[in-house]
Design a protein around this motif. Structure first.
Motif, PDB file in Angstrom:
ATOM      1  N   ALA A  64       0.827  -1.208   0.000  1.00  0.00           N
ATOM      2  CA  ALA A  64       0.000   0.000   0.000  1.00  0.00           C
ATOM      3  C   ALA A  64       0.859   1.255   0.000  1.00  0.00           C
ATOM      4  O   ALA A  64       0.479   2.273  -0.578  1.00  0.00           O
ATOM      5  CB  ALA A  64      -0.928  -0.014   1.217  1.00  0.00           C
ATOM      6  N   ASP A  65       2.034   1.184   0.630  1.00  0.00           N
ATOM      7  CA  ASP A  65       2.922   2.334   0.751  1.00  0.00           C
ATOM      8  C   ASP A  65       4.176   2.104  -0.093  1.00  0.00           C
ATOM      9  O   ASP A  65       5.026   1.289   0.274  1.00  0.00           O
ATOM     10  CB  ASP A  65       3.311   2.539   2.218  1.00  0.00           C
ATOM     11  CG  ASP A  65       4.228   3.745   2.426  1.00  0.00           C
ATOM     12  OD1 ASP A  65       4.495   4.465   1.440  1.00  0.00           O
ATOM     13  OD2 ASP A  65       4.681   3.949   3.574  1.00  0.00           O
ATOM     14  N   PRO A  66       4.339   2.802  -1.225  1.00  0.00           N
ATOM     15  CA  PRO A  66       5.518   2.605  -2.070  1.00  0.00           C
ATOM     16  C   PRO A  66       6.834   2.890  -1.356  1.00  0.00           C
ATOM     17  O   PRO A  66       7.888   2.388  -1.769  1.00  0.00           O
ATOM     18  CB  PRO A  66       5.298   3.587  -3.230  1.00  0.00           C
ATOM     19  CG  PRO A  66       3.831   3.848  -3.244  1.00  0.00           C
ATOM     20  CD  PRO A  66       3.404   3.787  -1.816  1.00  0.00           C
ATOM     21  N   ALA A  67       6.806   3.689  -0.285  1.00  0.00           N
ATOM     22  CA  ALA A  67       8.043   3.989   0.447  1.00  0.00           C
ATOM     23  C   ALA A  67       8.668   2.734   1.037  1.00  0.00           C
ATOM     24  O   ALA A  67       9.864   2.712   1.330  1.00  0.00           O
ATOM     25  CB  ALA A  67       7.763   5.003   1.558  1.00  0.00           C
ATOM     26  N   THR A  68       7.866   1.673   1.180  1.00  0.00           N
ATOM     27  CA  THR A  68       8.404   0.435   1.746  1.00  0.00           C
ATOM     28  C   THR A  68       9.256  -0.338   0.750  1.00  0.00           C
ATOM     29  O   THR A  68       9.821  -1.379   1.091  1.00  0.00           O
ATOM     30  CB  THR A  68       7.280  -0.480   2.262  1.00  0.00           C
ATOM     31  OG1 THR A  68       6.407  -0.841   1.174  1.00  0.00           O
ATOM     32  CG2 THR A  68       6.472   0.220   3.348  1.00  0.00           C
ATOM     33  N   TYR A  69       9.372   0.161  -0.485  1.00  0.00           N
ATOM     34  CA  TYR A  69      10.315  -0.435  -1.433  1.00  0.00           C
ATOM     35  C   TYR A  69      11.763  -0.133  -1.039  1.00  0.00           C
ATOM     36  O   TYR A  69      12.691  -0.793  -1.498  1.00  0.00           O
ATOM     37  CB  TYR A  69      10.066   0.084  -2.847  1.00  0.00           C
ATOM     38  CG  TYR A  69       8.833  -0.471  -3.517  1.00  0.00           C
ATOM     39  CD1 TYR A  69       8.546  -1.832  -3.483  1.00  0.00           C
ATOM     40  CD2 TYR A  69       7.958   0.378  -4.203  1.00  0.00           C
ATOM     41  CE1 TYR A  69       7.421  -2.342  -4.119  1.00  0.00           C
ATOM     42  CE2 TYR A  69       6.835  -0.126  -4.838  1.00  0.00           C
ATOM     43  CZ  TYR A  69       6.569  -1.484  -4.796  1.00  0.00           C
ATOM     44  OH  TYR A  69       5.455  -1.982  -5.425  1.00  0.00           O
ATOM     45  N   GLN A  70      11.976   0.890  -0.242  1.00  0.00           N
ATOM     46  CA  GLN A  70      13.325   1.229   0.204  1.00  0.00           C
ATOM     47  C   GLN A  70      13.921   0.018   0.929  1.00  0.00           C
ATOM     48  O   GLN A  70      13.270  -0.603   1.766  1.00  0.00           O
ATOM     49  CB  GLN A  70      13.282   2.448   1.122  1.00  0.00           C
ATOM     50  CG  GLN A  70      14.649   3.041   1.422  1.00  0.00           C
ATOM     51  CD  GLN A  70      14.538   4.432   2.020  1.00  0.00           C
ATOM     52  OE1 GLN A  70      14.098   5.362   1.361  1.00  0.00           O
ATOM     53  NE2 GLN A  70      14.922   4.571   3.266  1.00  0.00           N
ATOM     54  N   CYS A  71      15.165  -0.315   0.615  1.00  0.00           N
ATOM     55  CA  CYS A  71      15.681  -1.610   1.048  1.00  0.00           C
ATOM     56  C   CYS A  71      15.779  -1.749   2.563  1.00  0.00           C
ATOM     57  O   CYS A  71      15.593  -2.844   3.098  1.00  0.00           O
ATOM     58  CB  CYS A  71      17.007  -1.936   0.371  1.00  0.00           C
ATOM     59  SG  CYS A  71      18.379  -0.859   0.737  1.00  0.00           S
ATOM     60  N   ASP A  72      16.031  -0.659   3.293  1.00  0.00           N
ATOM     61  CA  ASP A  72      16.069  -0.796   4.748  1.00  0.00           C
ATOM     62  C   ASP A  72      14.696  -1.124   5.317  1.00  0.00           C
ATOM     63  O   ASP A  72      14.582  -1.784   6.356  1.00  0.00           O
ATOM     64  CB  ASP A  72      16.640   0.463   5.397  1.00  0.00           C
ATOM     65  CG  ASP A  72      15.822   1.712   5.108  1.00  0.00           C
ATOM     66  OD1 ASP A  72      15.291   1.842   3.989  1.00  0.00           O
ATOM     67  OD2 ASP A  72      15.717   2.569   6.006  1.00  0.00           O
ATOM     68  N   ARG A  73      13.637  -0.701   4.599  1.00  0.00           N
ATOM     69  CA  ARG A  73      12.277  -1.020   5.038  1.00  0.00           C
ATOM     70  C   ARG A  73      11.950  -2.493   4.771  1.00  0.00           C
ATOM     71  O   ARG A  73      11.046  -3.058   5.404  1.00  0.00           O
ATOM     72  CB  ARG A  73      11.265  -0.127   4.311  1.00  0.00           C
ATOM     73  CG  ARG A  73      11.463   1.381   4.518  1.00  0.00           C
ATOM     74  CD  ARG A  73      10.930   1.843   5.851  1.00  0.00           C
ATOM     75  NE  ARG A  73       9.493   1.659   5.962  1.00  0.00           N
ATOM     76  CZ  ARG A  73       8.595   2.549   5.522  1.00  0.00           C
ATOM     77  NH1 ARG A  73       8.987   3.686   4.951  1.00  0.00           N
ATOM     78  NH2 ARG A  73       7.300   2.321   5.692  1.00  0.00           N
ATOM     79  N   GLN A  74      12.660  -3.110   3.830  1.00  0.00           N
ATOM     80  CA  GLN A  74      12.406  -4.506   3.495  1.00  0.00           C
ATOM     81  C   GLN A  74      13.137  -5.490   4.410  1.00  0.00           C
ATOM     82  O   GLN A  74      12.931  -6.703   4.293  1.00  0.00           O
ATOM     83  CB  GLN A  74      12.768  -4.777   2.038  1.00  0.00           C
ATOM     84  CG  GLN A  74      11.906  -4.003   1.050  1.00  0.00           C
ATOM     85  CD  GLN A  74      12.102  -4.453  -0.376  1.00  0.00           C
ATOM     86  OE1 GLN A  74      11.847  -5.591  -0.732  1.00  0.00           O
ATOM     87  NE2 GLN A  74      12.590  -3.537  -1.212  1.00  0.00           N
TER      88      GLN A  74
END
Length: 282
Positions: A64-74
């Motif tokens: 739902a949140d594209p910002a979670t594509y950032q690798c630290d978020r993964q």
């Protein structure tokens, strides 16, 4: 494909191939569906490969949140997969841009990683990356190839900031040890398998804190393998060796004649090298 739910509710899929001790595999791209890894040159004959489709790629759901594509978020996705599998510690393998995600995971969860295998992997998480000079150095090794002149002209346009999609297609041979039909088919699947929007967000500068990550891995007791391709530029073999020096227990192996996808260039040697590393101390 089996699946699990990430902490933010995104459904994530993974493949399971082979039998034996599990090896958790993180793809690169960045943000390319894990299908491009295949069975890693037959490594599935020696290990049970658990290959994650990162969020927004392959069979995994779109967050739902594209910002979670950032690798630290993964990092939370990798940890959720470990917990889903019921593994206390994992043997972790990462390719290319997946190296950043694996390194961030190791820095945040150092006691969860038994071994780390970095295959032609980036290490921006540790403050190390390839440069245009590195690309040129590796490209010069291919001057005898019939495709070199046209590919190198495209490289020059890319470095000058005027490269087109045609130029990016033209430089693909630099990433393979042999530009044969298998390599051409593998390269042709890149665009279809990649999430370009996610790739642009994956390595945002604020994803990395190299000082903190270096401090963690310097005192880490897990074994680490840096596997480099002789003809690869990202990283060059000597850069891979420099990355290895940041760990307390790391070794570097350079596969002769291999490029950025060494399991395609020399499947037998690739699988034997990784298996021998994983088998140490068991």
């Amino acid at each position: 494909m089996p699946a699990f739910t990430a902490p933010d509710g995104t459904e994530l899929a993974y493949q399971v191939m082979g039998e034996g001790e599990p090896l958790l595999c993180v793809p690169g791209g960045p943000m390319r569906a894990s299908a491009y890894l295949g069975d890693l040159g037959g490594l599935s004959r020696h290990r049970r490969l658990i290959v994650l489709d990162l969020r927004g790629t392959g069979a995994s759901g779109i967050p739902a949140d594209p910002a979670t594509y950032q690798c630290d978020r993964q990092v939370t996705d990798v940890e959720a997969l470990r917990a889903h599998l019921g593994l206390e510690r994992v043997d972790l393998l990462a390719h290319s841009a997946g190296g950043d995600l694996a390194l961030l995971y190791a820095a945040r969860h150092p006691r969860r990683v038994r071994t780390l295998t970095l295959v032609t992997a980036r290490a921006r998480a540790l403050g190390v990356d390839f440069t245009e000079e590195h690309r040129r150095e590796a490209a010069a090794l291919r001057k005898g190839e019939p495709w070199f002149a046209d590919a190198n002209e495209s490289y020059e346009r890319i470095w000058a900031g005027s490269g087109t999609d045609v130029d990016w297609d033209a430089v693909a041979p630099f990433f393979y040890g042999r530009w044969d039909t298998a390599a051409q088919a593998h390269a042709a699947s890149d665009v279809e398998q990649s999430n370009e929007e996610a790739a642009e967000l994956y390595a945002s500068p604020d994803a990395f804190d190299p000082v903190e990550a270096r401090a963690v891995v310097a005192g880490w007791d897990a074994r680490v393998l840096l596997l480099a391709g002789e003809l690869d530029s990202g990283p060059l073999p000597r850069v891979a060796a420099a990355i290895a020096e940041l760990f307390s227990a790391a070794e570097t192996v350079v596969l002769p004649g291999a490029g950025h996808f060494p399991w395609l260039d020399d499947p037998r040697r690739f699988a034997e090298t990784v298996t021998a590393f994983l088998d140490q101390g068991r």
